[in-house]
Motif scaffolding. Structure first.
Motif, PDB file in Angstrom:
ATOM      1  N   ALA A  88      20.985 -66.328   9.626  1.00 36.21           N
ATOM      2  CA  ALA A  88      19.998 -65.334   9.201  1.00 36.21           C
ATOM      3  C   ALA A  88      18.655 -65.646   9.836  1.00 36.21           C
TER       4      ALA A  88
ATOM      5  N   THR B 231      20.900 -60.663   9.392  1.00 40.53           N
ATOM      6  CA  THR B 231      21.940 -61.614   9.028  1.00 40.53           C
ATOM      7  C   THR B 231      23.194 -61.358   9.856  1.00 40.53           C
TER       8      THR B 231
ATOM      9  N   ASP C 144      27.125 -60.811  10.653  1.00 38.06           N
ATOM     10  CA  ASP C 144      28.061 -59.931   9.957  1.00 38.06           C
ATOM     11  C   ASP C 144      28.884 -60.657   8.894  1.00 38.06           C
TER      12      ASP C 144
ATOM     13  N   LYS D 168      26.753 -60.758   5.786  1.00 34.50           N
ATOM     14  CA  LYS D 168      25.991 -59.551   5.427  1.00 34.50           C
ATOM     15  C   LYS D 168      26.464 -59.028   4.079  1.00 34.50           C
TER      16      LYS D 168
ATOM     17  N   THR E 112      20.914 -63.386   1.662  1.00 33.79           N
ATOM     18  CA  THR E 112      19.628 -62.728   1.870  1.00 33.79           C
ATOM     19  C   THR E 112      18.581 -63.778   2.222  1.00 33.79           C
TER      20      THR E 112
END
Length: 128
Positions: free
Chosen positions: A49, A60, A62, A65, A69
Motif C-alpha cells: 500500500a 493498495t 489487488d 484491496k 487501508t
C-alpha cells in the motif's frame, strides 16, 4: 535521512484484524509519500500500500484491496495500515517506507527503489 519505526505486528487468527503503525524521526513528515511492503518467508518482497504526501491519495495492491487501508493519523505524524479479514497468506514481515527526496506530494509510489527510508520490519503471523 529520516528514520521510520513500525509497530503493531503480532500473531492472530484468520479473519482477525491488526493495525500497524509507523512513526518517523522527522519533526513533521506529512508531506512525504509513504508506503508499506511485505516479505513472506521464501518469497520476494512485494508492495502492499502507498499514501501520497498529505494523504490525499492512497493505493493498495489487488490482493489486499477491500481488506487493507492505509491512512495518516490525525496529527499526520503517524501512518497506519489497517488490516482486516486477515488470511494466512498475509503472513510476512511488514516494512514501512518513506520517500524524502525528489517526490511529488500528489503521487503514490509503488516501487521499492523509490523509497529512501525503511523500517526494521514488524512480523505479522496469521494462523488458519
Amino acid at each position: 535521512q529520516v528514520q521510520v519505526v513500525e509497530s503493531g505486528g503480532g500473531l492472530v487468527q484468520a479473519g482477525s484484524s491488526l493495525r500497524l503503525s509507523c512513526a518517523a524521526s522527522a519533526r513533521t513528515f506529512s508531506n512525504y509519500p509513504m508506503g508499506w511492503f511485505r516479505q513472506a518467508p521464501g518469497k520476494e518482497r512485494e508492495f502492499v500500500a502507498a499514501i501520497s504526501g498529505y494523504g490525499a491519495t492512497t493505493f493498495t495492491v489487488d490482493s489486499v484491496k477491500g481488506r487493507f487501508t492505509v491512512s495518516r493519523g490525525g496529527a499526520k505524524n503517524t501512518v497506519y495500515l489497517q488490516m482486516n479479514s486477515l488470511k494466512p497468506e498475509d503472513t510476512a514481515v511488514y516494512y514501512c517506507v518513506l520517500k524524502s527526496k525528489s517526490y511529488s506530494t500528489s503521487l503514490c509510489y509503488t516501487n521499492a527503489d523509490d523509497y529512501d527510508s525503511w523500517g526494521q520490519g514488524t512480523q505479522v503471523t496469521v494462523s488458519s
